[in-house]
Motif scaffolding. Sequence first.
Motif, PDB file in Angstrom:
ATOM      1  N   VAL A 126      11.195   1.761  -5.612  1.00 40.19           N
ATOM      2  CA  VAL A 126      10.687   0.466  -6.086  1.00 40.19           C
ATOM      3  C   VAL A 126      11.595  -0.645  -5.568  1.00 40.19           C
ATOM      4  N   ARG A 127      12.909  -0.452  -5.679  1.00 40.08           N
ATOM      5  CA  ARG A 127      13.853  -1.479  -5.196  1.00 40.08           C
ATOM      6  C   ARG A 127      13.711  -1.707  -3.695  1.00 40.08           C
ATOM      7  N   VAL A 128      13.576  -0.627  -2.941  1.00 38.38           N
ATOM      8  CA  VAL A 128      13.445  -0.750  -1.485  1.00 38.38           C
ATOM      9  C   VAL A 128      12.178  -1.524  -1.129  1.00 38.38           C
ATOM     10  N   PHE A 129      11.061  -1.159  -1.744  1.00 34.57           N
ATOM     11  CA  PHE A 129       9.797  -1.824  -1.411  1.00 34.57           C
ATOM     12  C   PHE A 129       9.750  -3.269  -1.904  1.00 34.57           C
ATOM     13  N   VAL A 130      10.346  -3.558  -3.035  1.00 28.69           N
ATOM     14  CA  VAL A 130      10.419  -4.946  -3.502  1.00 28.69           C
ATOM     15  C   VAL A 130      11.218  -5.782  -2.501  1.00 28.69           C
ATOM     16  N   ALA A 131      12.339  -5.243  -2.031  1.00 25.29           N
ATOM     17  CA  ALA A 131      13.151  -5.966  -1.036  1.00 25.29           C
ATOM     18  C   ALA A 131      12.357  -6.188   0.249  1.00 25.29           C
ATOM     19  N   ARG A 168       0.832  -1.207   0.000  1.00 20.59           N
ATOM     20  CA  ARG A 168       0.000   0.000   0.000  1.00 20.59           C
ATOM     21  C   ARG A 168       0.868   1.259   0.000  1.00 20.59           C
ATOM     22  N   VAL A 169       1.876   1.289   0.873  1.00 22.85           N
ATOM     23  CA  VAL A 169       2.762   2.450   0.939  1.00 22.85           C
ATOM     24  C   VAL A 169       3.581   2.560  -0.345  1.00 22.85           C
ATOM     25  N   ALA A 170       4.006   1.424  -0.886  1.00 23.31           N
ATOM     26  CA  ALA A 170       4.763   1.438  -2.142  1.00 23.31           C
ATOM     27  C   ALA A 170       3.933   2.075  -3.261  1.00 23.31           C
ATOM     28  N   LYS A 171       2.651   1.753  -3.312  1.00 21.78           N
ATOM     29  CA  LYS A 171       1.777   2.341  -4.333  1.00 21.78           C
ATOM     30  C   LYS A 171       1.639   3.849  -4.125  1.00 21.78           C
ATOM     31  N   GLN A 172       1.528   4.275  -2.870  1.00 25.34           N
ATOM     32  CA  GLN A 172       1.421   5.708  -2.591  1.00 25.34           C
ATOM     33  C   GLN A 172       2.686   6.449  -3.012  1.00 25.34           C
ATOM     34  N   VAL A 173       3.833   5.857  -2.746  1.00 27.71           N
ATOM     35  CA  VAL A 173       5.097   6.481  -3.132  1.00 27.71           C
ATOM     36  C   VAL A 173       5.205   6.541  -4.651  1.00 27.71           C
ATOM     37  N   ASP A 174       4.840   5.465  -5.323  1.00 27.08           N
ATOM     38  CA  ASP A 174       4.900   5.444  -6.775  1.00 27.08           C
ATOM     39  C   ASP A 174       3.933   6.475  -7.369  1.00 27.08           C
ATOM     40  N   LEU A 175       2.736   6.573  -6.803  1.00 26.11           N
ATOM     41  CA  LEU A 175       1.767   7.570  -7.254  1.00 26.11           C
ATOM     42  C   LEU A 175       2.316   8.983  -7.049  1.00 26.11           C
ATOM     43  N   PHE A 176       2.971   9.212  -5.907  1.00 24.30           N
ATOM     44  CA  PHE A 176       3.564  10.521  -5.641  1.00 24.30           C
ATOM     45  C   PHE A 176       4.542  10.895  -6.752  1.00 24.30           C
ATOM     46  N   TRP A 177       5.467   9.986  -7.064  1.00 24.11           N
ATOM     47  CA  TRP A 177       6.466  10.288  -8.093  1.00 24.11           C
ATOM     48  C   TRP A 177       5.801  10.428  -9.459  1.00 24.11           C
ATOM     49  N   GLY A 178       4.777   9.645  -9.730  1.00 21.98           N
ATOM     50  CA  GLY A 178       4.054   9.772 -10.986  1.00 21.98           C
ATOM     51  C   GLY A 178       3.380  11.131 -11.121  1.00 21.98           C
ATOM     52  N   LYS A 179       2.737  11.596 -10.046  1.00 25.37           N
ATOM     53  CA  LYS A 179       2.100  12.910 -10.062  1.00 25.37           C
ATOM     54  C   LYS A 179       3.145  14.015 -10.216  1.00 25.37           C
ATOM     55  N   LEU A 180       4.262  13.856  -9.529  1.00 25.40           N
ATOM     56  CA  LEU A 180       5.318  14.859  -9.630  1.00 25.40           C
ATOM     57  C   LEU A 180       5.855  14.922 -11.053  1.00 25.40           C
ATOM     58  N   LEU A 181       6.093  13.780 -11.653  1.00 25.75           N
ATOM     59  CA  LEU A 181       6.613  13.743 -13.025  1.00 25.75           C
ATOM     60  C   LEU A 181       5.592  14.267 -14.042  1.00 25.75           C
ATOM     61  N   ALA A 182       4.311  14.151 -13.738  1.00 30.18           N
ATOM     62  CA  ALA A 182       3.271  14.662 -14.629  1.00 30.18           C
ATOM     63  C   ALA A 182       3.101  16.178 -14.498  1.00 30.18           C
ATOM     64  N   THR A 183       3.703  16.745 -13.481  1.00 25.79           N
ATOM     65  CA  THR A 183       3.647  18.191 -13.256  1.00 25.79           C
ATOM     66  C   THR A 183       4.821  18.846 -13.985  1.00 25.79           C
ATOM     67  N   PRO A 184       4.569  19.918 -14.724  1.00 27.08           N
ATOM     68  CA  PRO A 184       5.680  20.602 -15.389  1.00 27.08           C
ATOM     69  C   PRO A 184       6.770  21.002 -14.397  1.00 27.08           C
ATOM     70  N   VAL A 185       8.011  20.898 -14.817  1.00 25.49           N
ATOM     71  CA  VAL A 185       9.159  21.139 -13.935  1.00 25.49           C
ATOM     72  C   VAL A 185       9.060  22.487 -13.226  1.00 25.49           C
ATOM     73  N   ASP A 186       8.617  23.513 -13.923  1.00 22.77           N
ATOM     74  CA  ASP A 186       8.556  24.849 -13.323  1.00 22.77           C
ATOM     75  C   ASP A 186       7.400  25.014 -12.334  1.00 22.77           C
ATOM     76  N   GLN A 187       6.577  23.966 -12.174  1.00 27.60           N
ATOM     77  CA  GLN A 187       5.449  24.018 -11.238  1.00 27.60           C
ATOM     78  C   GLN A 187       5.602  23.009 -10.090  1.00 27.60           C
ATOM     79  N   ARG A 188       6.793  22.543  -9.871  1.00 27.13           N
ATOM     80  CA  ARG A 188       7.034  21.506  -8.850  1.00 27.13           C
ATOM     81  C   ARG A 188       7.510  22.088  -7.518  1.00 27.13           C
TER      82      ARG A 188
END
Length: 147
Positions: A130-135, A41-61
């Motif tokens: 991803v590596r940390v949560f897989v481990a 569950r936490v791994a999915k939240q972290v992945d979603l966080f990075w996905g949302k951040l990457l979907a945000t234009p760099v100048d709006q982060r």
Amino acid sequence: MHQHKRIPLGLVLIFLGLLSGACTVHYVADYNAEVKADILRVAKQVDLFWGKLLATPVDQRQYAKFKDDYIRIETDLRGLLMQNRIRPLNELSTQQSQIALELWEQDMADHKNNEGISDFIAKRHRQDFVRVFVAMAKGEEAKQLDE
């Protein structure tokens, strides 16, 4: 005078063999399906966080836009750490949880101090988590096999 009967050595050895076969020594914590579910569950939240951040234009982060997500995930990581700390014989999982929390806190501090994150850093940190949560998940699964 009262005489004691001696038990044949063969019977003693058989009894000890049966007794030792019935008892197993665990050097790691028992498998916990709830902890594994929390890891995922936490791994999915972290992945979603990075996905949302990457979907945000760099100048709006700016950090402020992501602050609530950072705090929520930090709280979940602290909860995972606590779950692992209270389980006996769980040092490796506790260390893994501690590492995940420290990485998250460092990312949060870096983002706050730099007021932004590049695509390169975001993608690399996403892969690191991803590596940390897989481990962590594999470590929990391995406890199930040990039972």
